[in-house]
Design an enzyme around this catalytic site. Structure first.
Site, PDB file in Angstrom:
ATOM      1  N   PHE A  95     -10.444  -4.682  11.198  1.00  0.00           N
ATOM      2  CA  PHE A  95     -11.706  -4.345  10.546  1.00  0.00           C
ATOM      3  C   PHE A  95     -11.667  -4.778   9.085  1.00  0.00           C
ATOM      4  O   PHE A  95     -10.638  -5.086   8.549  1.00  0.00           O
ATOM      5  CB  PHE A  95     -11.994  -2.838  10.641  1.00  0.00           C
ATOM      6  CG  PHE A  95     -10.910  -1.944  10.163  1.00  0.00           C
ATOM      7  CD1 PHE A  95     -10.840  -1.579   8.822  1.00  0.00           C
ATOM      8  CD2 PHE A  95      -9.944  -1.442  11.037  1.00  0.00           C
ATOM      9  CE1 PHE A  95      -9.831  -0.728   8.362  1.00  0.00           C
ATOM     10  CE2 PHE A  95      -8.940  -0.609  10.597  1.00  0.00           C
ATOM     11  CZ  PHE A  95      -8.879  -0.257   9.257  1.00  0.00           C
ATOM     12  N   TYR A 143       0.779  -1.234   0.000  1.00  0.00           N
ATOM     13  CA  TYR A 143       0.000   0.000   0.000  1.00  0.00           C
ATOM     14  C   TYR A 143       0.813   1.289   0.000  1.00  0.00           C
ATOM     15  O   TYR A 143       0.244   2.362  -0.120  1.00  0.00           O
ATOM     16  CB  TYR A 143      -0.981  -0.022   1.176  1.00  0.00           C
ATOM     17  CG  TYR A 143      -2.035  -1.091   0.981  1.00  0.00           C
ATOM     18  CD1 TYR A 143      -3.123  -0.873   0.150  1.00  0.00           C
ATOM     19  CD2 TYR A 143      -1.909  -2.329   1.595  1.00  0.00           C
ATOM     20  CE1 TYR A 143      -4.077  -1.852  -0.063  1.00  0.00           C
ATOM     21  CE2 TYR A 143      -2.857  -3.330   1.397  1.00  0.00           C
ATOM     22  CZ  TYR A 143      -3.939  -3.085   0.564  1.00  0.00           C
ATOM     23  OH  TYR A 143      -4.870  -4.061   0.353  1.00  0.00           O
TER      24      TYR A 143
END
Length: 409
Positions: A409, A123
């Site tokens: 999450f 990322y």
């Protein structure tokens, strides 16, 4: 190859999520886990890439509010459920999803995007920097003793049903959020996440257990944990598996740690993820017998540099001009003047001479105060263009409390 990127239709969720499971190895989630993620999925913030009738790429976002230095709770996109089918790798699918997603985040007015990475190297090219780390450890309770502060004996511990104690635990958690950067304020529905405990994923451990810490009838802390019984020829060698622990003061926290370290028939406490500055490290008699290690936790992306830098507070006065590089989100490129301190900040476009040069990835790493700009400069990732600017900004960006993400999450 002709593919279509589109917002997820609720009726496509099973195929979409199945693609994600396959990208992560193909082991299906437990039914209760799958049900929870289905209910938490925000379909209008989830996208898929389709090759004909087959879903070959997934990405989503949760609407979060994240704590930042100074205690503000900032609207944030929690990037999640990112996967690409093995048959469609190296075809630009991930890049197209990241492009669409960050455009949508910007349009929605959220200055930040955050994620946890299955592979940290992925990322950075999209502007994410590692902004928070976590500590893992195994406390050898046969060799380690705890030295607790005065008043610990006055804390009353009470065993409680994890589900029935949700309101008390969530009240403690909510009070802790502004005190530590990187913690999401839990939105409705997310209180169920700490209770997720599929039997098939326990690995021989007990169901989830809970103990509450009370003082004068008020709940001031809690711990969620499991016990994994194990025996050898010489006796019991069970482990306490810590899932979650929060407390409103050091004394209540010490009482919880002492409890965990003294459960009968166990010889260790296994810590999966705790803040790097967690207080237990100063209670133990021998830190070497705890074997602490660190790994990346929360990856941070400034979607709107000006709004993001204005949203947090600074622990020392700062007045510095940044030259920001951001090839993936070019609206952030250019010079920004940040002025601020403990009471607030302003960050605006400027034509003044740059004093520090860096990319948005480094700003993301430093944003929550857990990674210093001087450390990044030592790696050549930040360049000082005015003598003294690096030290000034690095001190200001720091946080007295290490950032930490308490759950995935």
């Amino acid at each position: 190859m002709t593919t279509e990127l589109r917002v997820l239709d609720p009726g496509e969720w099973d195929d979409w999520y199945g693609t994600l499971e396959l990208a992560f190895g193909g082991v299906p989630d437990a039914p209760e886990e799958r049900r929870l993620w289905r209910e938490l999925t925000e379909h209008d913030r989830s996208i898929g890439v389709w090759d004909g009738e087959r879903c070959v790429g997934t990405a989503g976002a949760f609407t979060f509010r994240l704590s930042v230095p100074g205690g503000a709770i900032v609207p944030t996109a929690g990037v999640t459920m990112v996967g690409v089918a093995a048959t469609h790798r190296r075809r630009g699918i991930l890049t197209s999803m990241m492009r669409r997603q960050l455009d949508d985040v910007r349009a929605g007015g959220e200055p930040l995007a955050v994620l946890t990475a299955s592979e940290p190297e992925i990322y950075g090219r999209f502007g994410y920097g590692i902004g928070a780390y976590a500590t893992r450890a195994v406390i050898d309770t046969t060799r380690v003793r705890l030295s607790v502060p005065d008043g610990t004996d006055e804390v009353v511990l009470r065993q409680a049903d994890p589900a029935k104690s949700t309101a008390e635990r969530e009240a403690v958690y909510a009070r802790r959020v502004p005190a530590r950067p990187g913690m999401p304020a839990r939105q409705p529905g997310w209180e169920r996440l700490p209770l997720l405990d599929p039997e098939g994923e326990r690995g021989g451990a007990s169901p989830r257990q809970c103990v509450l810490a009370e003082r004068d009838g008020e709940v001031v802390g809690y711990a969620l944990y499991a016990v994994k019984p194990e025996w050898s020829y010489t006796g019991a060698e069970g482990s306490v598996l810590l899932k979650d622990l929060e407390a409103l003061d050091p004394v209540a926290e010490a009482a919880l740690w002492r409890f965990l370290c003294s459960i009968d028939l166990t010889s260790s406490v296994r810590i999966h993820s705790r803040p790097v500055d967690d207080g237990w490290q100063h209670l133990v008699s021998d830190i070497r017998r705890c074997a602490p290690t660190q790994r990346d936790g929360l990856h941070v992306r400034l979607v709107d540099v000006g709004a993001a830098l204005e949203a947090r507070r600074y622990q020392a006065p700062v007045d510095v001009v940044f030259e920001v590089a951001d090839a993936f989100c070019p609206w952030n490129e250019g010079r920004w003047r940040l002025t601020g301190g403990r009471e607030g900040a302003r960050c605006t476009r400027t034509e003044e001479a740059a004093e520090l040069a860096l990319s948005v990835r480094e700003l993301g790493a430093a944003y929550l105060g857990g990674v210093s700009l001087t450390s990044l400069a030592a790696a050549g990732r930040v360049r000082e263009l005015r003598a003294g600017a690096l030290l000034e900004a690095s001190v200001a960006f720091g946080s007295p409390v290490a950032p930490w993400l308490p759950h995935g999450f």
